[in-house]
Design an enzyme around this catalytic site. Structure first.
Site, PDB file in Angstrom:
ATOM      1  N   SER A 246      -8.061  -0.396  -1.671  1.00 37.34           N
ATOM      2  CA  SER A 246      -9.266  -0.665  -0.879  1.00 37.34           C
ATOM      3  C   SER A 246     -10.012   0.627  -0.550  1.00 37.34           C
ATOM      4  O   SER A 246     -10.513   1.313  -1.426  1.00 37.34           O
ATOM      5  CB  SER A 246      -8.876  -1.438   0.379  1.00 37.34           C
ATOM      6  OG  SER A 246     -10.006  -1.837   1.102  1.00 37.34           O
ATOM      7  N   HIS A 247     -10.073   0.966   0.744  1.00 37.67           N
ATOM      8  CA  HIS A 247     -10.873   2.094   1.217  1.00 37.67           C
ATOM      9  C   HIS A 247     -10.041   3.351   1.452  1.00 37.67           C
ATOM     10  O   HIS A 247     -10.563   4.368   1.918  1.00 37.67           O
ATOM     11  CB  HIS A 247     -11.540   1.709   2.540  1.00 37.67           C
ATOM     12  CG  HIS A 247     -10.544   1.319   3.598  1.00 37.67           C
ATOM     13  ND1 HIS A 247     -10.019   0.051   3.671  1.00 37.67           N
ATOM     14  CD2 HIS A 247      -9.957   2.026   4.590  1.00 37.67           C
ATOM     15  CE1 HIS A 247      -9.157  -0.005   4.671  1.00 37.67           C
ATOM     16  NE2 HIS A 247      -9.100   1.179   5.242  1.00 37.67           N
TER      17      HIS A 247
ATOM     18  N   ASP B 193     -12.944  -1.127  -3.455  1.00 41.41           N
ATOM     19  CA  ASP B 193     -12.669  -2.233  -4.385  1.00 41.41           C
ATOM     20  C   ASP B 193     -13.727  -3.322  -4.323  1.00 41.41           C
ATOM     21  O   ASP B 193     -13.595  -4.358  -4.974  1.00 41.41           O
ATOM     22  CB  ASP B 193     -11.276  -2.818  -4.144  1.00 41.41           C
ATOM     23  CG  ASP B 193     -11.079  -3.358  -2.738  1.00 41.41           C
ATOM     24  OD1 ASP B 193     -11.770  -2.905  -1.814  1.00 41.41           O
ATOM     25  OD2 ASP B 193     -10.211  -4.233  -2.548  1.00 41.41           O
TER      26      ASP B 193
ATOM     27  N   LYS C 249      -2.683  -6.448  -4.030  1.00 37.90           N
ATOM     28  CA  LYS C 249      -2.956  -7.685  -3.308  1.00 37.90           C
ATOM     29  C   LYS C 249      -2.560  -8.836  -4.225  1.00 37.90           C
ATOM     30  O   LYS C 249      -2.892  -8.818  -5.418  1.00 37.90           O
ATOM     31  CB  LYS C 249      -4.436  -7.799  -2.931  1.00 37.90           C
ATOM     32  CG  LYS C 249      -4.867  -6.835  -1.835  1.00 37.90           C
ATOM     33  CD  LYS C 249      -6.335  -7.027  -1.483  1.00 37.90           C
ATOM     34  CE  LYS C 249      -6.774  -6.061  -0.394  1.00 37.90           C
ATOM     35  NZ  LYS C 249      -8.222  -6.199  -0.080  1.00 37.90           N
TER      36      LYS C 249
ATOM     37  N   ARG D 228       0.854  -1.187   0.000  1.00 39.63           N
ATOM     38  CA  ARG D 228       0.000   0.000   0.000  1.00 39.63           C
ATOM     39  C   ARG D 228       0.890   1.237   0.000  1.00 39.63           C
ATOM     40  O   ARG D 228       1.762   1.360   0.878  1.00 39.63           O
ATOM     41  CB  ARG D 228      -0.884  -0.030   1.246  1.00 39.63           C
ATOM     42  CG  ARG D 228      -2.162   0.788   1.170  1.00 39.63           C
ATOM     43  CD  ARG D 228      -3.246   0.113   0.361  1.00 39.63           C
ATOM     44  NE  ARG D 228      -3.729  -1.143   0.852  1.00 39.63           N
ATOM     45  CZ  ARG D 228      -4.777  -1.301   1.636  1.00 39.63           C
ATOM     46  NH1 ARG D 228      -5.439  -0.254   2.076  1.00 39.63           N
ATOM     47  NH2 ARG D 228      -5.181  -2.519   1.971  1.00 39.63           N
TER      48      ARG D 228
ATOM     49  N   ASP E 105     -14.783  -5.492  -2.050  1.00 39.32           N
ATOM     50  CA  ASP E 105     -14.681  -6.784  -1.371  1.00 39.32           C
ATOM     51  C   ASP E 105     -15.238  -6.762   0.046  1.00 39.32           C
ATOM     52  O   ASP E 105     -15.477  -7.806   0.639  1.00 39.32           O
ATOM     53  CB  ASP E 105     -13.234  -7.301  -1.374  1.00 39.32           C
ATOM     54  CG  ASP E 105     -12.272  -6.404  -0.612  1.00 39.32           C
ATOM     55  OD1 ASP E 105     -12.618  -5.244  -0.325  1.00 39.32           O
ATOM     56  OD2 ASP E 105     -11.150  -6.871  -0.305  1.00 39.32           O
ATOM     57  N   ARG E 106     -15.445  -5.555   0.603  1.00 44.81           N
ATOM     58  CA  ARG E 106     -16.056  -5.442   1.931  1.00 44.81           C
ATOM     59  C   ARG E 106     -17.472  -4.906   1.809  1.00 44.81           C
ATOM     60  O   ARG E 106     -17.770  -4.118   0.918  1.00 44.81           O
ATOM     61  CB  ARG E 106     -15.241  -4.530   2.843  1.00 44.81           C
ATOM     62  CG  ARG E 106     -13.923  -5.121   3.281  1.00 44.81           C
ATOM     63  CD  ARG E 106     -13.340  -4.351   4.446  1.00 44.81           C
ATOM     64  NE  ARG E 106     -13.163  -2.940   4.125  1.00 44.81           N
ATOM     65  CZ  ARG E 106     -13.235  -1.953   5.010  1.00 44.81           C
ATOM     66  NH1 ARG E 106     -13.520  -2.203   6.279  1.00 44.81           N
ATOM     67  NH2 ARG E 106     -13.042  -0.713   4.640  1.00 44.81           N
TER      68      ARG E 106
ATOM     69  N   HIS F 143     -15.169  -8.200   6.031  1.00 41.63           N
ATOM     70  CA  HIS F 143     -14.710  -9.243   5.109  1.00 41.63           C
ATOM     71  C   HIS F 143     -15.436 -10.542   5.445  1.00 41.63           C
ATOM     72  O   HIS F 143     -15.461 -10.964   6.613  1.00 41.63           O
ATOM     73  CB  HIS F 143     -13.201  -9.475   5.256  1.00 41.63           C
ATOM     74  CG  HIS F 143     -12.357  -8.394   4.667  1.00 41.63           C
ATOM     75  ND1 HIS F 143     -12.139  -8.281   3.320  1.00 41.63           N
ATOM     76  CD2 HIS F 143     -11.669  -7.376   5.234  1.00 41.63           C
ATOM     77  CE1 HIS F 143     -11.353  -7.249   3.078  1.00 41.63           C
ATOM     78  NE2 HIS F 143     -11.054  -6.671   4.228  1.00 41.63           N
TER      79      HIS F 143
ATOM     80  N   ASP G  35     -17.016  -1.020   0.043  1.00 42.91           N
ATOM     81  CA  ASP G  35     -15.819  -0.195   0.045  1.00 42.91           C
ATOM     82  C   ASP G  35     -15.342  -0.014  -1.392  1.00 42.91           C
ATOM     83  O   ASP G  35     -15.978  -0.477  -2.346  1.00 42.91           O
ATOM     84  CB  ASP G  35     -14.741  -0.782   0.961  1.00 42.91           C
ATOM     85  CG  ASP G  35     -14.131  -2.073   0.435  1.00 42.91           C
ATOM     86  OD1 ASP G  35     -14.727  -2.694  -0.466  1.00 42.91           O
ATOM     87  OD2 ASP G  35     -13.066  -2.473   0.941  1.00 42.91           O
TER      88      ASP G  35
END
Length: 456
Positions: free
Chosen positions: A99-100, A242, A109, A14, A244-245, A327, A240
């Site tokens: 992500s967020h 991307d 990732k 990141r 995934d959450r 998640h 979020d």
């Protein structure tokens, strides 16, 4: 070339784009990935972030220079990268996303074939050492090839196959994609279901002009709460950046914690496969194992982190795993996490139980809890040990993930950030009064011993 060692984290990479990692650094990272993992084929996708396309091209250039073939997945949600790793003939899948995080960030990732996560211990820190060393990567005589593949249709078909689509009722659903990847995927899912979706911020925009795509932040909840009430919706779903959450809001606009969602999804999964193993992370509340055990399942508590949970899902043949952070992992999704699949399971649960979301949540809303609170602490280990001494009368203490201190009527987890001098406090009690008392006591102790409040 800029590529700072600090960008390599326990679970991903990141960076602040341009400041901590630049285009040349991304290309070098691609070369390092090809050198370290020695893959034949790598799938690469990116989300809607400002630097996503440029970083993808640079990464692909680095990988193919080393003679490795690449499948370009295009603009996708992170759970689609896991799907690629589980269904395509690839050795690695790399998702370019932060992500967020705010717009200035981007990251990576990495998962292996079958969607097995790559963590600090299984490759990320070795990549750091390789890419930051004075190493010259010799390009292959024959560069790798690049092909394109659109997994969108296959991914949606797969996600829908994990629920009883025919059972899902015609709910009114408000979906806040936060200008993230949920805005690309949800209109396609909507077409396959009898639900009516009211979209919020579906336009893909890595500048996040409406609010950060981070559903945990209370300040992001205003638009979806107002829309739920104005539309008379049955529930709200927030993704979020991307995708995934996922977090839920009930028909009253109340935000539902990851713990309560984990318990609800566990119920629906155990209805389908009684006696199965359900995993939950060390921060989830007591209602999760209590619910699983009551239904005849086996509950297993594990450390926080998507790479760790993917590994533990395989080790225990877990049917499902949930994290307080939103998640949700499914065995039939290559033991990987997906916010979309979790949302579909909740719609299935509501349909089959014939109850409002608030009514379902009420069944599990047993223990009041403190919203995760962060503190700047220089010596994290010393502070955690000091807290165990302060609460020496505890019936149990464990160090599974940070330190958890257990009493009969309350418990707390104090967990260190892997990347910052920060401690994260989570606390749960049998009643609101006790929660207030113990929260104040621990917060006062931390602050009186040098800790200060941190935003994250």
């Amino acid at each position: 070339m800029i590529i700072k060692p600090s960008i390599f984290k326990d679970y991903d990479i990141r960076a602040v784009a341009g400041e901590e990692l630049d285009i040349e650094g991304v290309e070098r990272l691609g070369q390092a990935i090809a050198t370290y993992f020695k893959p034949q084929t790598v799938a690469v996708g990116h989300d809607m972030r400002i630097t996503g396309k440029d970083w993808q091209q640079a990464l692909i250039t680095g990988i193919t220079k080393m003679g490795v073939n690449v499948i370009d997945l295009g603009e996708i949600a992170t759970d689609m990268a896991y799907f690629a790793a589980g269904t395509l003939t690839v050795d690695l899948a790399v998702m370019i996303s932060a992500s967020h995080n705010p717009p200035k960030y981007n990251g990576f990732k990495i998962v292996k074939r079958g969607a097995a996560g790559v963590s600090g211990e299984t490759g990320i820190y070795d990549l750091r050492d390789l890419v930051t060393a004075d190493t010259t990567f010799e390009s292959a005589a024959q560069p790798g090839t690049v092909s394109q593949q659109d997994l969108t249709e296959g991914w949606i078909k797969h996600a829908l196959s994990l629920v009883d689509v025919e059972a899902i009722k015609s709910f009114k659903v408000v979906v806040d994609a936060g200008n993230g990847m949920g805005g690309k995927i949800m209109p396609l899912v909507d077409k396959e279901l009898p639900i009516t979706v009211t979209p919020l911020f579906f336009e893909l925009d890595g500048n996040f002009p409406n609010h950060l795509a981070n559903p945990i932040l209370t300040e992001t909840h205003g638009p979806i709460i107002e829309t739920i009430k104005n539309e008379g919706a049955d529930l709200g779903i927030m993704f979020d950046g991307d995708g995934d959450r996922m977090f839920l809001l009930d028909e009253t606009g109340r935000f539902i914690s990851g713990t309560l969602t984990t318990a609800m999804v566990a119920v629906q999964m155990l209805e389908k496969e009684p006696g199965s193993t359900i995993l939950y992370n060390a921060i989830c509340g007591r209602v999760v194992p209590e619910t699983v055990n009551k239904m005849g399942g086996k509950s297993v508590r594990v450390r926080v982190g998507h790479t760790i949970i993917k590994e533990k899902m395989r080790e225990h043949n877990g049917l499902f795993a949930g994290e307080h952070s939103g998640h949700y992992f499914f065995r039939d999704n290559f033991s990987a996490d997906s916010g979309l699949i979790a949302a579909l399971v909740v719609l299935e649960l509501m349909s089959k139980k014939g109850k409002k979301l608030s009514e379902l949540v009420h069944e599990f809303d047993v223990y009041p809890s403190l919203e995760e609170t962060n503190f700047n602490v220089e010596d994290k280990e010393a502070m955690m040990k000091a807290l165990t001494e302060h609460f020496s009368a505890a019936k149990a203490v464990d160090w599974l993930d940070g330190v958890s201190i257990w009493f009969e009527d309350w418990w707390a987890n104090i967990r260190p950030s892997n990347t910052q001098p920060v401690l994260r406090l989570n606390l749960e009690a049998n009643n609101a009064e006790l929660l207030k008392t113990k929260s104040e006591e621990i917060i006062a102790y931390i602050e009186s011993h040098g800790g200060t409040r941190a935003e994250e």
